[in-house]
Design a protein around this motif. Structure first.
Motif, PDB file in Angstrom:
ATOM      1  N   THR A 108      64.452  40.593  44.941  1.00 22.95           N
ATOM      2  CA  THR A 108      63.717  40.342  46.190  1.00 22.95           C
ATOM      3  C   THR A 108      64.628  40.013  47.370  1.00 22.95           C
ATOM      4  O   THR A 108      64.115  39.793  48.478  1.00 22.95           O
ATOM      5  N   ASP A 109      65.941  39.966  47.115  1.00 19.71           N
ATOM      6  CA  ASP A 109      66.912  39.625  48.153  1.00 19.71           C
ATOM      7  C   ASP A 109      66.637  38.240  48.730  1.00 19.71           C
ATOM      8  O   ASP A 109      66.867  37.977  49.920  1.00 19.71           O
ATOM      9  N   GLY A 110      66.121  37.360  47.870  1.00 16.83           N
ATOM     10  CA  GLY A 110      65.853  36.003  48.305  1.00 16.83           C
ATOM     11  C   GLY A 110      64.665  35.853  49.232  1.00 16.83           C
ATOM     12  O   GLY A 110      64.458  34.779  49.799  1.00 16.83           O
ATOM     13  N   GLN A 111      63.876  36.915  49.386  1.00 18.87           N
ATOM     14  CA  GLN A 111      62.732  36.883  50.284  1.00 18.87           C
ATOM     15  C   GLN A 111      61.433  37.035  49.492  1.00 18.87           C
ATOM     16  O   GLN A 111      61.434  37.406  48.318  1.00 18.87           O
ATOM     17  N   ILE A 112      60.317  36.726  50.125  1.00 20.80           N
ATOM     18  CA  ILE A 112      59.004  36.955  49.536  1.00 20.80           C
ATOM     19  C   ILE A 112      58.536  38.352  49.927  1.00 20.80           C
ATOM     20  O   ILE A 112      58.376  38.648  51.117  1.00 20.80           O
ATOM     21  N   ILE A 113      58.351  39.210  48.951  1.00 22.42           N
ATOM     22  CA  ILE A 113      57.946  40.598  49.198  1.00 22.42           C
ATOM     23  C   ILE A 113      56.426  40.687  49.195  1.00 22.42           C
ATOM     24  O   ILE A 113      55.778  40.369  48.192  1.00 22.42           O
ATOM     25  N   SER A 114      55.856  41.107  50.298  1.00 25.86           N
ATOM     26  CA  SER A 114      54.407  41.266  50.406  1.00 25.86           C
ATOM     27  C   SER A 114      54.043  42.734  50.239  1.00 25.86           C
ATOM     28  O   SER A 114      54.769  43.624  50.711  1.00 25.86           O
ATOM     29  N   VAL A 115      52.923  42.974  49.557  1.00 25.58           N
ATOM     30  CA  VAL A 115      52.456  44.341  49.330  1.00 25.58           C
ATOM     31  C   VAL A 115      51.000  44.443  49.732  1.00 25.58           C
ATOM     32  O   VAL A 115      50.266  43.449  49.760  1.00 25.58           O
ATOM     33  N   SER A 116      50.590  45.660  50.039  1.00 24.05           N
ATOM     34  CA  SER A 116      49.198  45.940  50.382  1.00 24.05           C
ATOM     35  C   SER A 116      48.748  47.138  49.561  1.00 24.05           C
ATOM     36  O   SER A 116      49.003  48.282  49.924  1.00 24.05           O
ATOM     37  N   SER A 117      48.117  46.851  48.444  1.00 24.34           N
ATOM     38  CA  SER A 117      47.684  47.900  47.530  1.00 24.34           C
ATOM     39  C   SER A 117      46.424  47.431  46.814  1.00 24.34           C
ATOM     40  O   SER A 117      46.461  46.446  46.071  1.00 24.34           O
ATOM     41  N   ALA A 118      45.330  48.124  47.041  1.00 22.03           N
ATOM     42  CA  ALA A 118      44.067  47.745  46.407  1.00 22.03           C
ATOM     43  C   ALA A 118      44.132  47.923  44.894  1.00 22.03           C
ATOM     44  O   ALA A 118      43.576  47.120  44.137  1.00 22.03           O
ATOM     45  N   ALA A 119      44.835  48.974  44.460  1.00 26.71           N
ATOM     46  CA  ALA A 119      44.937  49.225  43.021  1.00 26.71           C
ATOM     47  C   ALA A 119      45.737  48.116  42.336  1.00 26.71           C
ATOM     48  O   ALA A 119      45.395  47.671  41.232  1.00 26.71           O
ATOM     49  N   TYR A 120      46.803  47.653  42.968  1.00 18.66           N
ATOM     50  CA  TYR A 120      47.603  46.578  42.384  1.00 18.66           C
ATOM     51  C   TYR A 120      46.872  45.247  42.465  1.00 18.66           C
ATOM     52  O   TYR A 120      46.978  44.408  41.555  1.00 18.66           O
ATOM     53  N   LYS A 121      46.112  45.049  43.530  1.00 15.64           N
ATOM     54  CA  LYS A 121      45.348  43.817  43.698  1.00 15.64           C
ATOM     55  C   LYS A 121      44.319  43.648  42.590  1.00 15.64           C
ATOM     56  O   LYS A 121      43.944  42.522  42.232  1.00 15.64           O
ATOM     57  N   MET A 122      43.899  44.756  42.008  1.00 17.10           N
ATOM     58  CA  MET A 122      42.872  44.720  40.970  1.00 17.10           C
ATOM     59  C   MET A 122      43.324  43.934  39.744  1.00 17.10           C
ATOM     60  O   MET A 122      42.517  43.284  39.067  1.00 17.10           O
ATOM     61  N   ILE A 123      44.616  43.933  39.440  1.00  7.07           N
ATOM     62  CA  ILE A 123      45.111  43.308  38.199  1.00  7.07           C
ATOM     63  C   ILE A 123      44.836  41.818  38.185  1.00  7.07           C
ATOM     64  O   ILE A 123      44.321  41.274  37.196  1.00  7.07           O
ATOM     65  N   GLY A 124      45.174  41.118  39.242  1.00 11.44           N
ATOM     66  CA  GLY A 124      45.024  39.676  39.263  1.00 11.44           C
ATOM     67  C   GLY A 124      43.918  39.158  40.144  1.00 11.44           C
ATOM     68  O   GLY A 124      43.454  38.026  39.944  1.00 11.44           O
ATOM     69  N   GLY A 125      43.484  39.951  41.118  1.00  7.41           N
ATOM     70  CA  GLY A 125      42.478  39.472  42.055  1.00  7.41           C
ATOM     71  C   GLY A 125      41.226  40.303  42.122  1.00  7.41           C
ATOM     72  O   GLY A 125      40.337  39.999  42.921  1.00  7.41           O
ATOM     73  N   GLY A 126      41.127  41.348  41.291  1.00  5.19           N
ATOM     74  CA  GLY A 126      39.956  42.211  41.320  1.00  5.19           C
ATOM     75  C   GLY A 126      38.869  41.771  40.360  1.00  5.19           C
ATOM     76  O   GLY A 126      39.064  40.862  39.542  1.00  5.19           O
ATOM     77  N   TYR A 127      37.722  42.418  40.457  1.00  2.13           N
ATOM     78  CA  TYR A 127      36.571  42.125  39.602  1.00  2.13           C
ATOM     79  C   TYR A 127      36.091  43.406  38.938  1.00  2.13           C
ATOM     80  O   TYR A 127      36.172  44.504  39.512  1.00  2.13           O
ATOM     81  N   TRP A 128      35.598  43.247  37.730  1.00  7.70           N
ATOM     82  CA  TRP A 128      35.015  44.359  36.987  1.00  7.70           C
ATOM     83  C   TRP A 128      33.902  43.812  36.102  1.00  7.70           C
ATOM     84  O   TRP A 128      34.102  42.827  35.390  1.00  7.70           O
ATOM     85  N   LEU A 129      32.748  44.419  36.174  1.00  8.23           N
ATOM     86  CA  LEU A 129      31.582  43.942  35.419  1.00  8.23           C
ATOM     87  C   LEU A 129      31.260  42.494  35.782  1.00  8.23           C
ATOM     88  O   LEU A 129      30.978  41.667  34.908  1.00  8.23           O
ATOM     89  N   THR A 130      31.338  42.185  37.060  1.00  8.70           N
ATOM     90  CA  THR A 130      31.036  40.875  37.669  1.00  8.70           C
ATOM     91  C   THR A 130      32.070  39.804  37.344  1.00  8.70           C
ATOM     92  O   THR A 130      32.021  38.716  37.912  1.00  8.70           O
ATOM     93  N   LEU A 131      33.011  40.059  36.459  1.00  7.47           N
ATOM     94  CA  LEU A 131      34.006  39.061  36.062  1.00  7.47           C
ATOM     95  C   LEU A 131      35.377  39.422  36.630  1.00  7.47           C
ATOM     96  O   LEU A 131      35.660  40.606  36.879  1.00  7.47           O
ATOM     97  N   PRO A 132      36.247  38.425  36.826  1.00  2.44           N
ATOM     98  CA  PRO A 132      37.618  38.739  37.253  1.00  2.44           C
ATOM     99  C   PRO A 132      38.307  39.639  36.232  1.00  2.44           C
ATOM    100  O   PRO A 132      38.229  39.401  35.026  1.00  2.44           O
ATOM    101  N   PHE A 133      38.982  40.668  36.725  1.00  2.00           N
ATOM    102  CA  PHE A 133      39.643  41.612  35.825  1.00  2.00           C
ATOM    103  C   PHE A 133      40.734  40.926  35.011  1.00  2.00           C
ATOM    104  O   PHE A 133      40.987  41.299  33.864  1.00  2.00           O
TER     105      PHE A 133
END
Length: 373
Positions: free
Chosen positions: A167-192
């Protein structure tokens, strides 16, 4: 014929056989502690157990505990198998950071960060590197005979530096709906993340309890010498469990980084290895190896996550949070200890009358006094 006595020590009623079997179950005390923590939160916040549906998704404190506890459940899952072989893996926190850093770095530098192929490639890269880390740990322990705590301590320190380099000592920010699904998305009303953690726990339980793999792991951890003499290839099993531990940590790293849409090589997964060890111990798996309990590990991870939620609810100052958590964990471990409970039970027994002298002992003493005045 004298009827059997149905009282326990000090005249207290003895537990019925069914109750003794119930309280003697390995999962009873972890489940009881988790229930006590939840009820304590209800006393503080009356709607703590309330679950509501909003925009087709389930929300509530219980859902938050499951979602934020999913990464710890996965790390603890791999740690359980390692500890069952009489080992330890201190590198899981660094593996969490490396996996998140690799995935976010790949997505951030890709031409199309939001495409599914980019996310799949990032996930595959993170899991592949994690498997290599597990292979290295397993090789050091199984082939070179390095103590597990030393072998994994190397990557615990060096791995955090590797994540900082990525990360070169920095916080890397991303904008990806598909990647967001892993930890912050929902499926079948429950968190994925909850569904993914449940699926991995189910697969691990199926593999270790419905095949001979679990018995072999317990055999190697319980008595490695006897296992070697009967032909079990302990080295291969050791490498396998360290690879599984690293891959589980990598999935947890993907969850954490995708939930916040960023990678922090310094703080991601910091000290999660200690929480994982606590979760395994609270769940009833002994650090000396041998038998293990995946269900107990899941309960232990939920206890730690519920405890963290309770600390925030109580408004405990951040500088005393770790001390408060340590005290509660000590109490939980003491409650689960059969030796401690037995000693506590003995200390509560009232002192009984002195035992009556044996019949005839007084006459014998009197005769001795007459012979030797």
């Amino acid at each position: 014929m004298t009827p059997p006595d149905d009282t326990g020590a000090a005249g207290r009623p003895a537990l019925a056989p069914g109750a003794r079997r119930f309280t003697g179950h390995p999962l009873f005390w972890p489940a009881a502690v988790l229930a006590a923590l939840l009820l304590g939160n209800v006393a503080l916040t009356h709607d703590f157990l309330a679950v509501r549906v909003q925009n087709g998704h389930l929300y509530g404190s219980l859902i938050d505990i499951l979602q934020f506890g999913a990464p710890l459940i996965l790390v603890s899952l791999g740690m359980t198998l390692v500890i069952a072989t009489r080992g330890i893996d201190l590198s899981v926190g660094s593996t969490v950071a490396i996996a998140g850093a690799l995935a976010c770095e790949h997505i951030a530098t890709a031409q199309d960060p939001g495409s599914l192929s980019t996310v799949v490639t990032a996930i595959a890269t993170a899991l592949g590197v994690a498997a290599a880390i597990g292979l290295m740990n397993g090789f050091l322990v199984a082939r070179l005979g390095v103590q597990p705590i030393v072998a994994t301590l190397v990557l615990m320190v060096a791995g955090r530096g590797v994540a900082q380099l990525i990360t070169d000592g920095q916080i890397i920010s991303v904008s990806s709906a598909a990647y967001k699904m892993i930890g912050g998305g929902y499926w079948l009303t429950l968190p994925f993340a909850v569904l993914l953690a449940a699926a991995l726990v189910a697969v691990t339980s199926l593999v270790t309890r419905r095949t001979a793999l679990g018995m072999l792991i317990e055999s190697v951890g319980g008595n490695p010498v006897a296992s070697r003499l009967i032909g079990i290839r302990a080295a291969g099993l050791l490498v396998t469990v360290y690879v599984v531990s690293a891959v589980c940590a990598a999935v947890a790293g993907l969850m954490i980084s995708s939930n916040v849409s960023s990678a922090d090589g310094n703080n991601a997964g910091l000290w999660i290895e200690l929480d994982a060890i606590l979760a395994v111990v609270i769940g009833g798996t002994a650090l000396t190896g041998g038998r293990f309990s995946l269900g107990g590990t899941v309960l232990g991870a939920l206890i730690i996550q519920t405890l963290s939620t309770t600390i925030y609810t109580l408004g405990v100052p951040p500088e005393t949070t770790l001390v408060f958590k340590a005290l509660v964990v000590i109490v939980v471990c003491l409650v689960q200890s059969p030796a401690f409970r037995a000693r506590l039970s003995r200390s509560r027994r009232p002192a009984g009358p002195d035992p009556a002298p044996v019949s005839g002992s007084g006459d014998v003493a009197a005769r001795r006094q007459e012979v030797h005045p």
